[in-house]
Motif scaffolding. Sequence first.
Motif, PDB file in Angstrom:
ATOM      1  N   ALA A 271     -29.836-125.916-106.736  1.00 45.39           N
ATOM      2  CA  ALA A 271     -29.506-124.579-106.239  1.00 45.39           C
ATOM      3  C   ALA A 271     -30.692-123.638-106.408  1.00 45.39           C
ATOM      4  O   ALA A 271     -30.965-122.782-105.549  1.00 45.39           O
ATOM      5  N   GLU A 272     -31.410-123.795-107.509  1.00 46.30           N
ATOM      6  CA  GLU A 272     -32.577-122.941-107.751  1.00 46.30           C
ATOM      7  C   GLU A 272     -33.671-123.206-106.728  1.00 46.30           C
ATOM      8  O   GLU A 272     -34.291-122.263-106.202  1.00 46.30           O
ATOM      9  N   GLU A 273     -33.907-124.475-106.438  1.00 49.16           N
ATOM     10  CA  GLU A 273     -34.921-124.822-105.433  1.00 49.16           C
ATOM     11  C   GLU A 273     -34.510-124.329-104.049  1.00 49.16           C
ATOM     12  O   GLU A 273     -35.343-123.831-103.282  1.00 49.16           O
ATOM     13  N   ARG A 274     -33.238-124.459-103.735  1.00 46.04           N
ATOM     14  CA  ARG A 274     -32.749-123.983-102.438  1.00 46.04           C
ATOM     15  C   ARG A 274     -32.936-122.473-102.311  1.00 46.04           C
ATOM     16  O   ARG A 274     -33.312-121.976-101.251  1.00 46.04           O
ATOM     17  N   ALA A 275     -32.686-121.740-103.383  1.00 45.85           N
ATOM     18  CA  ALA A 275     -32.872-120.286-103.372  1.00 45.85           C
ATOM     19  C   ALA A 275     -34.341-119.928-103.179  1.00 45.85           C
ATOM     20  O   ALA A 275     -34.679-118.975-102.463  1.00 45.85           O
ATOM     21  N   GLU A 276     -35.223-120.701-103.812  1.00 41.58           N
ATOM     22  CA  GLU A 276     -36.662-120.464-103.659  1.00 41.58           C
ATOM     23  C   GLU A 276     -37.102-120.731-102.224  1.00 41.58           C
ATOM     24  O   GLU A 276     -37.914-119.983-101.659  1.00 41.58           O
ATOM     25  N   GLN A 277     -36.578-121.805-101.635  1.00 41.84           N
ATOM     26  CA  GLN A 277     -36.907-122.125-100.245  1.00 41.84           C
ATOM     27  C   GLN A 277     -36.430-121.018 -99.304  1.00 41.84           C
ATOM     28  O   GLN A 277     -37.158-120.608 -98.389  1.00 41.84           O
ATOM     29  N   GLN A 278     -35.204-120.537 -99.527  1.00 38.51           N
ATOM     30  CA  GLN A 278     -34.663-119.481 -98.677  1.00 38.51           C
ATOM     31  C   GLN A 278     -35.474-118.205 -98.811  1.00 38.51           C
ATOM     32  O   GLN A 278     -35.724-117.507 -97.821  1.00 38.51           O
ATOM     33  N   ALA A 279     -35.907-117.880-100.039  1.00 34.60           N
ATOM     34  CA  ALA A 279     -36.728-116.679-100.263  1.00 34.60           C
ATOM     35  C   ALA A 279     -38.060-116.802 -99.520  1.00 34.60           C
ATOM     36  O   ALA A 279     -38.547-115.827 -98.927  1.00 34.60           O
TER      37      ALA A 279
END
Length: 337
Positions: free
Chosen positions: A10-18
């Motif tokens: 989830a953290e990596e996905r949030a970083e990708q979205q940012a």
Amino acid sequence: ETDGDGIVTAEERAEQQAAIDLVTTRHMGPIKIAYRYYCLVGASGGASEPDGMGMTQFLAFCKATQLVNKAHPNSFGFDRLFIRATRPPDSGILALVDVASGVLGNESTGLSSRLRAAHAVDKLVKRTGQGEKQMKQHQFVAALVRLAAQHFPATPIGEALDRLIETRLVDHVRSDLRLESDDFSEIMQSRLMQTVLRKHRRPLLRSFDYYAGVDQSMGNNTVLSLGTINLREMRELCADLNLLDARFGMRDMLSAFVRVNIDDELFEQEEEGNMASELVFDEYQEMVGRIFFGRMWLHMGAAERSGKVVEREFDAWLSDFYIPAVLETIKAKRPNG
């Protein structure tokens, strides 16, 4: 962390979205302009705002920006990407898309791969409605993200998206289509040009009022059928006056139409009906100017242009050709007008 198992946390996905949000925000102007241009390419030019970008228009964008090239020659993959981007949630279409693309699935078990694909395509057409799917702007951005991942698979998605937009989309908008800024933009702001437009305001307004009502005369009785000129009405005007030829073709006309409407695309407009696929009167005046500039001025040789001023030549063109021709056309089409 993925712990090397390939699972995105989830953290990596949030970083990708940012990272994606940062890139799309920085390039939102060119993205909006490219999206609007290809929404209008091949559009019917009806009385209302185009609903979005069709599959044919999306493929035209991919080809024009060299996303379909020797390294990625399979246009069917782009069709699949379009369908994935525009499918309704939980529609069950994705499985058909995969089968139609040659991906093994449960559909039509026992059939040959070609027959299975044809069967899936037939179901797709029936379920989605041939020619009816339209890609909205947020779906276009999502498609760009997928394309970036395909073209630069070993690159972090934010960097890949930035690279794809910079080298393909932005370069296409600014260099190939010249939709952000050009020589004529400054000319339109000159005092002499404003004087020329004031001089011819009444006949230009008469021609604008007539062609702004074309859609209503064809039975499209919407609020926007009067007071603005859409793409179909602009095409009719150009056809009536024989303005489209080898010197100034349909692509030139469409580019001018989008260029005039850039502010409508990028900023919210207070004037009613002033949207990215409609011309209000001031935009119509600029459109006429751009037709002159592209059709006449740019085709003059250096010697012929020497000592001449664009605005004065435009004034003469309006007086000698455009206004007499358009008023005569209106008279012929509407004898009592």
